[in-house]
Design an enzyme around this catalytic site. Structure first.
Site, short mmCIF file in Angstrom:
data_model
loop_
_atom_site.label_atom_id
_atom_site.label_comp_id
_atom_site.label_asym_id
_atom_site.label_seq_id
_atom_site.Cartn_x
_atom_site.Cartn_y
_atom_site.Cartn_z
N LYS A 152 0.82 -1.20 0.00
CA LYS A 152 0.00 0.00 0.00
C LYS A 152 0.86 1.26 0.00
O LYS A 152 2.02 1.26 0.41
CB LYS A 152 -0.94 -0.01 1.21
CG LYS A 152 -1.99 -1.12 1.19
CD LYS A 152 -3.09 -0.86 0.18
CE LYS A 152 -4.10 -2.00 0.08
NZ LYS A 152 -4.98 -2.09 1.25
N ARG A 197 -3.37 -10.40 4.38
CA ARG A 197 -3.61 -10.58 2.94
C ARG A 197 -2.42 -9.99 2.21
O ARG A 197 -2.14 -8.80 2.33
CB ARG A 197 -4.91 -9.88 2.55
CG ARG A 197 -5.30 -9.98 1.09
CD ARG A 197 -6.61 -9.23 0.85
NE ARG A 197 -7.05 -9.31 -0.54
CZ ARG A 197 -6.62 -8.53 -1.52
NH1 ARG A 197 -5.75 -7.55 -1.26
NH2 ARG A 197 -7.08 -8.68 -2.75
#
Length: 257
Positions: free
Chosen positions: A201, A236
């Site tokens: 991210k 994840r």
């Protein structure tokens, strides 16, 4: 949970698994590395992403799910659409990963009807607009209240089990993301398991000056090991094999002498 995006436009690996052969090869590598679950998605939810029709999404994911069904790994379908979730569960998926957090009541009814668990994620807005000036009075309280309320709604209609995902990077600034990661012990203290998905991210770029998403796996591991130590049930990740290795070492360190 290993990420398998069968899309042409996901933010860090778009197109890499767009062919069935490439998707299955990557899936089986992750399975052999020891991942618990594969999260298969046919629609990008990166910031600014445009939605795709349900039939396009199904054309992308169903051949992969059908080929992997019975292949020794749990399958999650990453979708916003109840009709896609229903078809994926019929094809062999075990869990629905809904980044809209079950805002569509039909998604909850689909999971209840199939006897399938759901992962409910918090997102402010929707993918096209979620990073346009996200704002909260108290991000930890607001995300927690939303997730617990949606979990109660899911259980009320008969969904058998629920995972909660605070939605790192989905309608949040760097400060919002850090506040949620620091507050994970509070969220994981409840009755429902928590999934954390910080893989590659943008906050890693902000923290460590890593502009290319594919170069952010070391930062991802740091965030996900923090999540594991804070009680998260699942992380994840794109770099699935590296995560299995790191989490096994972490588990050994945490075992009592």
């Amino acid at each position: 949970m290993g990420i398998l995006n069968v899309t042409p436009d996901s933010f860090s690996d778009g197109g890499r698994h767009f062919s069935l052969d490439a998707a299955l090869a990557s899936a089986r590598q992750m399975r052999d590395a020891g991942v618990l679950m594969l999260d298969i998605g046919g629609e990008s939810t990166r910031p600014g992403a445009e939605p795709v029709p349900a039939n396009t999404e199904l054309d992308r994911i169903l051949p992969v799910i059908q080929a992997l069904s019975g292949d020794g790994v749990l399958i999650s379908v990453d979708t916003l659409k109840p009709e896609v979730a229903q078809a994926a569960l019929r094809a062999g998926a075990h869990l629905v990963n809904d980044v809209s957090g079950g805002r569509d009541p039909e998604m909850l009814r689909v999971c209840a009807g199939a006897g399938a668990p759901i992962c409910l994620m918090h997102m402010q807005g929707e993918p096209r607009t979620m990073q346009h000036h996200p704002s909260y009075d108290d991000v930890v309280a607001e995300v927690s209240t939303f997730l617990h309320g949606q979990a109660a709604a899911a259980r009320a209609v008969g969904v058998p089990d629920v995972l909660l995902d605070p939605g790192i990077g989905f309608g949040k600034t760097l400060e919002h993301n850090l506040a949620l990661l620091r507050a994970l012990p509070q969220l994981t203290d409840g009755p429902d398991g928590v999934l954390v998905g910080a893989s590659r991210k943008r906050l890693i770029d902000y923290l460590a000056d890593v502009p290319l998403a594919e170069d952010r796996d070391p930062g991802t591991l740091a965030l996900h090991l923090h999540a594991a130590r804070s009680g998260a049930a699942l992380v994840r990740a794109h770099a699935a094999a590296a995560h299995v290795q790191a989490l096994r070492v972490q588990r050994a360190l945490d075992l009592p002498q």
